[in-house]
Design a protein around this motif. Structure first.
Motif, PDB file in Angstrom:
ATOM      1  N   ASN A  25       0.288  12.889  81.180  1.00 52.12           N
ATOM      2  CA  ASN A  25      -0.501  11.721  80.787  1.00 52.12           C
ATOM      3  C   ASN A  25       0.371  10.501  80.543  1.00 52.12           C
ATOM      4  O   ASN A  25      -0.029   9.372  80.833  1.00 52.12           O
ATOM      5  CB  ASN A  25      -1.323  12.023  79.528  1.00 52.12           C
ATOM      6  CG  ASN A  25      -2.457  12.960  79.817  1.00 52.12           C
ATOM      7  OD1 ASN A  25      -3.345  12.620  80.568  1.00 52.12           O
ATOM      8  ND2 ASN A  25      -2.411  14.145  79.241  1.00 52.12           N
ATOM      9  N   ILE A  26       1.559  10.715  80.022  1.00 46.75           N
ATOM     10  CA  ILE A  26       2.470   9.592  79.773  1.00 46.75           C
ATOM     11  C   ILE A  26       2.949   9.006  81.096  1.00 46.75           C
ATOM     12  O   ILE A  26       3.023   7.787  81.257  1.00 46.75           O
ATOM     13  CB  ILE A  26       3.652  10.037  78.878  1.00 46.75           C
ATOM     14  CG1 ILE A  26       3.145  10.408  77.482  1.00 46.75           C
ATOM     15  CG2 ILE A  26       4.738   8.964  78.826  1.00 46.75           C
ATOM     16  CD1 ILE A  26       2.427   9.281  76.734  1.00 46.75           C
ATOM     17  N   SER A  29       0.141   6.982  82.545  1.00 45.63           N
ATOM     18  CA  SER A  29       0.042   5.694  81.871  1.00 45.63           C
ATOM     19  C   SER A  29       1.142   4.737  82.315  1.00 45.63           C
ATOM     20  O   SER A  29       0.909   3.537  82.464  1.00 45.63           O
ATOM     21  CB  SER A  29       0.116   5.877  80.356  1.00 45.63           C
ATOM     22  OG  SER A  29      -0.999   6.589  79.897  1.00 45.63           O
ATOM     23  N   ILE A  32       0.322   2.691  85.398  1.00 44.00           N
ATOM     24  CA  ILE A  32      -0.762   1.707  85.333  1.00 44.00           C
ATOM     25  C   ILE A  32      -0.192   0.397  84.799  1.00 44.00           C
ATOM     26  O   ILE A  32       0.435   0.386  83.732  1.00 44.00           O
ATOM     27  CB  ILE A  32      -1.911   2.220  84.432  1.00 44.00           C
ATOM     28  CG1 ILE A  32      -2.496   3.507  85.024  1.00 44.00           C
ATOM     29  CG2 ILE A  32      -2.979   1.157  84.255  1.00 44.00           C
ATOM     30  CD1 ILE A  32      -3.473   4.218  84.117  1.00 44.00           C
ATOM     31  N   ASP A  34      -1.304  -2.123  83.187  1.00 44.04           N
ATOM     32  CA  ASP A  34      -1.665  -2.491  81.817  1.00 44.04           C
ATOM     33  C   ASP A  34      -0.807  -1.779  80.780  1.00 44.04           C
ATOM     34  O   ASP A  34      -0.730  -2.202  79.644  1.00 44.04           O
ATOM     35  CB  ASP A  34      -3.133  -2.140  81.526  1.00 44.04           C
ATOM     36  CG  ASP A  34      -4.103  -2.884  82.428  1.00 44.04           C
ATOM     37  OD1 ASP A  34      -3.651  -3.694  83.248  1.00 44.04           O
ATOM     38  OD2 ASP A  34      -5.309  -2.643  82.310  1.00 44.04           O
ATOM     39  N   GLN A  35      -0.216  -0.676  81.173  1.00 36.09           N
ATOM     40  CA  GLN A  35       0.571   0.141  80.251  1.00 36.09           C
ATOM     41  C   GLN A  35       2.070  -0.005  80.515  1.00 36.09           C
ATOM     42  O   GLN A  35       2.834   0.923  80.282  1.00 36.09           O
ATOM     43  CB  GLN A  35       0.161   1.612  80.387  1.00 36.09           C
ATOM     44  CG  GLN A  35      -1.298   1.884  80.127  1.00 36.09           C
ATOM     45  CD  GLN A  35      -1.672   1.628  78.686  1.00 36.09           C
ATOM     46  OE1 GLN A  35      -0.921   1.930  77.779  1.00 36.09           O
ATOM     47  NE2 GLN A  35      -2.836   1.045  78.474  1.00 36.09           N
ATOM     48  N   ILE A  38       4.874   1.297  78.189  1.00 34.82           N
ATOM     49  CA  ILE A  38       5.300   2.699  78.302  1.00 34.82           C
ATOM     50  C   ILE A  38       6.374   2.810  79.376  1.00 34.82           C
ATOM     51  O   ILE A  38       7.405   3.448  79.182  1.00 34.82           O
ATOM     52  CB  ILE A  38       4.095   3.622  78.601  1.00 34.82           C
ATOM     53  CG1 ILE A  38       3.182   3.689  77.370  1.00 34.82           C
ATOM     54  CG2 ILE A  38       4.558   5.015  79.011  1.00 34.82           C
ATOM     55  CD1 ILE A  38       1.897   4.449  77.590  1.00 34.82           C
ATOM     56  N   ASN A  69      -5.946   4.161  90.586  1.00 32.17           N
ATOM     57  CA  ASN A  69      -5.934   3.573  89.245  1.00 32.17           C
ATOM     58  C   ASN A  69      -4.730   2.685  88.983  1.00 32.17           C
ATOM     59  O   ASN A  69      -4.786   1.798  88.139  1.00 32.17           O
ATOM     60  CB  ASN A  69      -6.014   4.660  88.177  1.00 32.17           C
ATOM     61  CG  ASN A  69      -7.354   5.351  88.155  1.00 32.17           C
ATOM     62  OD1 ASN A  69      -8.349   4.822  88.635  1.00 32.17           O
ATOM     63  ND2 ASN A  69      -7.385   6.548  87.608  1.00 32.17           N
ATOM     64  N   SER A  70      -3.636   2.931  89.696  1.00 33.29           N
ATOM     65  CA  SER A  70      -2.428   2.137  89.465  1.00 33.29           C
ATOM     66  C   SER A  70      -2.544   0.731  90.038  1.00 33.29           C
ATOM     67  O   SER A  70      -1.827  -0.168  89.618  1.00 33.29           O
ATOM     68  CB  SER A  70      -1.208   2.833  90.082  1.00 33.29           C
ATOM     69  OG  SER A  70      -1.233   2.722  91.495  1.00 33.29           O
ATOM     70  N   GLY A 132      -0.343  11.508  75.854  1.00 33.94           N
ATOM     71  CA  GLY A 132      -1.441  10.561  75.758  1.00 33.94           C
ATOM     72  C   GLY A 132      -2.781  11.271  75.684  1.00 33.94           C
ATOM     73  O   GLY A 132      -3.831  10.643  75.694  1.00 33.94           O
TER      74      GLY A 132
END
Length: 149
Positions: A25-26, A29, A32, A34-35, A38, A69-70, A132
């Motif tokens: 999950n990390i 994230s 992406i 927006d993240q 991280i 999603n990326s 995450g």
């Protein structure tokens, strides 16, 4: 600190760096935009990151969803993914002792068994797990698992 099987992790005793076990999950994230904070942590910190080799399977199993999603094109996606993976020390699941695997299974079996390798590595290395996955965090905390970042 107890020496691990075959002395594989003996060198970490000499290091003064913080170390974390990261889950899939990390990495998701970090891919992406927006993240990006991280992602920055991987590239700009002196933290040592560990993960079981199972993480690679999970990334490729969800590659299409990640790409979508990326919002990155395929080339950008693979460049960033490669750079992230180079920041991680991968540990084959076979090198994690059975005691750690059993403890992890008992912790994860009614939360999500697929998280067992990450929790096992966290127990084995005695480093916090960075996840995450909110359900995993809540479930582990409820079972008094304290190795969470």
């Amino acid at each position: 600190m107890e020496q691990k099987q075959g002395g594989l992790f003996e060198y970490k005793e000499k290091m003064n760096k913080k170390a974390l076990v990261v889950d899939t999950n990390i990495i998701f994230s970090a891919l992406i935009p927006d993240q990006s904070r991280i992602r920055d942590l991987f590239f700009e910190s002196d933290i040592l990151f560990y993960a079981p080799n199972y993480l690679i399977y999970e990334i490729y199993a969800h590659k299409e969803k990640l790409l979508k999603n990326s919002k990155l094109n395929e080339q950008e996606f693979y460049i960033i993914l490669n750079n992230l993976l180079e920041c991680i020390q991968f540990v084959p699941i076979a090198l994690i002792d059975q005691t750690s695997k059993k403890k992890a299974y008992m912790l994860c079996k009614d939360i999500d068994e697929k998280d067992t390798p990450f929790v096992a590595l966290s127990i084995y290395l005695n480093h916090p797990l960075w996840t995450g996955d909110k359900a995993l965090k809540v479930g582990l905390k409820r079972k008094n698992f304290e190795l969470l970042f």
